[in-house]
Design an enzyme around this catalytic site. Structure first.
Site, mmCIF file in Angstrom:
data_model
loop_
_atom_site.group_PDB
_atom_site.id
_atom_site.type_symbol
_atom_site.label_atom_id
_atom_site.label_comp_id
_atom_site.label_asym_id
_atom_site.label_seq_id
_atom_site.Cartn_x
_atom_site.Cartn_y
_atom_site.Cartn_z
ATOM 1 N N PRO A 72 0.826 -1.224 0.000
ATOM 2 C CA PRO A 72 0.000 0.000 0.000
ATOM 3 C C PRO A 72 0.853 1.264 0.000
ATOM 4 O O PRO A 72 0.348 2.349 -0.239
ATOM 5 C CB PRO A 72 -0.818 -0.122 1.291
ATOM 6 C CG PRO A 72 -0.060 -1.068 2.155
ATOM 7 C CD PRO A 72 0.675 -1.984 1.235
ATOM 8 N N GLU A 132 1.833 -8.010 8.666
ATOM 9 C CA GLU A 132 2.238 -6.598 8.754
ATOM 10 C C GLU A 132 3.036 -6.172 7.526
ATOM 11 O O GLU A 132 3.393 -4.999 7.390
ATOM 12 C CB GLU A 132 3.093 -6.369 10.010
ATOM 13 C CG GLU A 132 2.328 -6.494 11.315
ATOM 14 C CD GLU A 132 1.108 -5.586 11.348
ATOM 15 O OE1 GLU A 132 1.231 -4.411 10.958
ATOM 16 O OE2 GLU A 132 0.035 -6.072 11.759
ATOM 17 N N ASP A 160 -9.393 2.142 -25.254
ATOM 18 C CA ASP A 160 -9.795 1.921 -23.866
ATOM 19 C C ASP A 160 -9.464 3.148 -23.017
ATOM 20 O O ASP A 160 -8.566 3.902 -23.363
ATOM 21 C CB ASP A 160 -9.007 0.744 -23.261
ATOM 22 C CG ASP A 160 -9.750 -0.568 -23.375
ATOM 23 O OD1 ASP A 160 -10.958 -0.540 -23.652
ATOM 24 O OD2 ASP A 160 -9.113 -1.623 -23.180
HETATM 25 N N1 SAH Z 1 1.516 -2.817 7.501
HETATM 26 C C1 SAH Z 1 1.484 -2.532 6.102
HETATM 27 C C2 SAH Z 1 0.328 -3.239 5.397
HETATM 28 C C3 SAH Z 1 0.496 -4.705 5.258
HETATM 29 S S1 SAH Z 1 -0.833 -5.401 4.406
HETATM 30 C C4 SAH Z 1 1.303 -1.030 5.898
HETATM 31 O O1 SAH Z 1 0.514 -0.448 6.618
HETATM 32 O O2 SAH Z 1 1.913 -0.459 4.984
HETATM 33 C C5 SAH Z 1 -0.215 -6.973 3.930
HETATM 34 C C6 SAH Z 1 0.237 -7.103 2.498
HETATM 35 O O3 SAH Z 1 -0.852 -6.902 1.631
HETATM 36 C C7 SAH Z 1 1.286 -6.133 2.047
HETATM 37 O O4 SAH Z 1 2.583 -6.566 2.373
HETATM 38 C C8 SAH Z 1 1.076 -6.073 0.553
HETATM 39 O O5 SAH Z 1 1.764 -7.092 -0.141
HETATM 40 C C9 SAH Z 1 -0.412 -6.307 0.420
HETATM 41 N N2 SAH Z 1 -1.185 -5.062 0.214
HETATM 42 C C10 SAH Z 1 -1.988 -4.460 1.110
HETATM 43 N N3 SAH Z 1 -2.561 -3.372 0.609
HETATM 44 C C11 SAH Z 1 -2.136 -3.256 -0.664
HETATM 45 C C12 SAH Z 1 -2.370 -2.313 -1.704
HETATM 46 N N4 SAH Z 1 -3.173 -1.275 -1.543
HETATM 47 N N5 SAH Z 1 -1.759 -2.517 -2.880
HETATM 48 C C13 SAH Z 1 -0.926 -3.564 -3.072
HETATM 49 N N6 SAH Z 1 -0.670 -4.490 -2.131
HETATM 50 C C14 SAH Z 1 -1.249 -4.346 -0.933
#
Ligand code: SAH
Length: 234
Positions: A76, A103, A156
């Site tokens: 994210p 996490e 597109d």
């Molecule tokens: N603690 C981290 C979130 C971990 S979520 C933070 O707050 O930044 C767990 C996993 O889900 C991440 O390692 C990633 O691979 C995936 N993930 C979560 N949200 C995502 C998003 N918006 N885009 C892409 N991958 C995502």
């Protein structure tokens, strides 16, 4: 999660035709301990688990074929995934997508293994897998021959920096709602102009941000002026 998504639609066809390959790797196969442990508790305390660096480094090093491969961590915190990024990724012979869980991943993966971090939007998923599916689908549309008519990718949304034009199909009239007359005219120039105008109009209505720094194609400013004038009319 992956076989159900990749066994249908255009991705399936692309795989069957050999236009691209998809391989899913289990990080546990790259562990060396009896419990095949991929995660551990975070240093410094706090709740939650973190994916360990060794299995991720080992997995990427085992599957990466050459220096052209693009290694992307889904996160994210990454750059927002968009159409231009999808097109760029499609130009690489191999893309390696790392999916986090819990996490997230050990920071050393981010700093010393991944070429890029990619986010599919400003929300947190519980794992990178759904994001990987989104990326694979969007990238595959830019792999030559995957989408039947190359043309349909060209117009597109986002391909030319604006949204797609409106589409209509049979019936000609549905609950009193008519298909625009121009589409029956048989005049291809006129239809093309109408489509471009409607695409610009939609973009102006729904995504004005896309037009802000866009280099307009010849004729676009005239069409935009027409649209603005029509909007002013009572
Ligand atoms: N603690 C981290 C979130 C971990 S979520 C933070 O707050 O930044 C767990 C996993 O889900 C991440 O390692 C990633 O691979 C995936 N993930 C979560 N949200 C995502 C998003 N918006 N885009 C892409 N991958 C995502």
């Amino acid at each position: 999660m992956f076989p159900s998504v990749f066994s249908g639609g255009i991705i399936r066809k692309a795989l069957d035709k050999g236009l691209m390959e998809i391989a899913v790797h289990d990080l546990r196969d790259y562990t060396r301990d009896k419990h095949r442990q991929v995660d551990d508790r975070p240093y410094g305390g706090l709740e939650g688990m973190v994916l360990k660096p060794e299995p991720i480094f080992a997995a990427v090093e085992a599957v990466r074929r050459d220096t052209d491969a693009r290694v992307c961590l889904l996160s994210p915190q990454g750059a927002r995934f968009d159409s231009a990024m999808a097109e760029e990724m499609a130009s690489h012979r191999q893309v390696v997508l790392i999916c986090g869980r819990y996490e997230g991943v050990d920071e050393r993966v981010i700093r010393h293994l991944a070429d890029a971090e990619i986010s599919i939007g400003d929300y947190v998923l519980s794992g990178g897998e759904p994001a990987a599916v989104v990326v694979v689908d969007a990238v595959s549309r830019f792999v030559g021959g995957v989408v039947g008519k190359e043309d349909s990718v060209r117009h597109d949304s986002f391909a030319e920096g604006i949204l797609d034009f409106p589409h209509y199909t049979r019936p000609r009239e549905f609950r009193g709602l008519k298909v625009p007359q121009v589409l029956f005219s048989g005049d291809h120039k006129k239809i093309e102009r109408w489509r471009r105008k409607k695409a610009l109009e939609k973009t102006l209505e729904k995504r004005p941000d896309l037009l802000r720094d866009k280099k307009l194609a010849p004729g676009d400013s005239g069409l935009l002026e027409e649209i603005q004038n029509e909007r002013k009319e009572p």
